[in-house]
Motif scaffolding. Sequence first.
Motif, PDB file in Angstrom:
ATOM      1  N   ARG A   1     -16.713   6.696 -56.792  1.00  0.00           N
ATOM      2  CA  ARG A   1     -17.527   6.609 -55.581  1.00  0.00           C
ATOM      3  C   ARG A   1     -17.177   7.755 -54.628  1.00  0.00           C
ATOM      4  O   ARG A   1     -16.039   8.225 -54.615  1.00  0.00           O
ATOM      5  N   HIS A   2     -18.143   8.198 -53.882  1.00  0.00           N
ATOM      6  CA  HIS A   2     -17.976   9.194 -52.824  1.00  0.00           C
ATOM      7  C   HIS A   2     -17.705  10.603 -53.337  1.00  0.00           C
ATOM      8  O   HIS A   2     -17.201  11.446 -52.597  1.00  0.00           O
TER       9      HIS A   2
ATOM     10  N   ASN B   1     -15.474   8.872 -46.953  1.00  0.00           N
ATOM     11  CA  ASN B   1     -15.158   7.495 -47.350  1.00  0.00           C
ATOM     12  C   ASN B   1     -14.256   7.434 -48.576  1.00  0.00           C
ATOM     13  O   ASN B   1     -13.590   6.424 -48.799  1.00  0.00           O
ATOM     14  N   GLY B   2     -14.210   8.506 -49.356  1.00  0.00           N
ATOM     15  CA  GLY B   2     -13.357   8.538 -50.546  1.00  0.00           C
ATOM     16  C   GLY B   2     -11.927   8.951 -50.264  1.00  0.00           C
ATOM     17  O   GLY B   2     -11.079   8.899 -51.160  1.00  0.00           O
TER      18      GLY B   2
END
Length: 110
Positions: free
Chosen positions: A63-64, A84-85
């Motif tokens: 993700r991200h 966000n990662g």
Amino acid sequence: MAYDETLEARILSTIDGWKKVSTKKMFGGVCHLIRGNMFCGVYKHFLILRLGEAAAAAALSERHTRPFDITGRPMKGWVMVGPNGIETDEALTGWLRKAREFAQALPPKS
């Protein structure tokens, strides 16, 4: 847009003490090198990482993440990780260690 100086400070804190690391302004941001090989940097609000083609392909399932592409032509073996990662220091450190591992396996550049 200037690069994220807070992210850059977090990177510097993490890599403090790593041997043979230097810093260079590039891509409208900043990059870090080990023995002359780029391994990470900051572009706008993204962490950029040099992981090698296989590890970068695997990282893109996380993700991200997305390919490192600021010109319309993605750079092979590189990824961008969005804010966000890398919210936690643990996440940032994990990414930086992967990039360091790849760069240290490359021959030194002068």
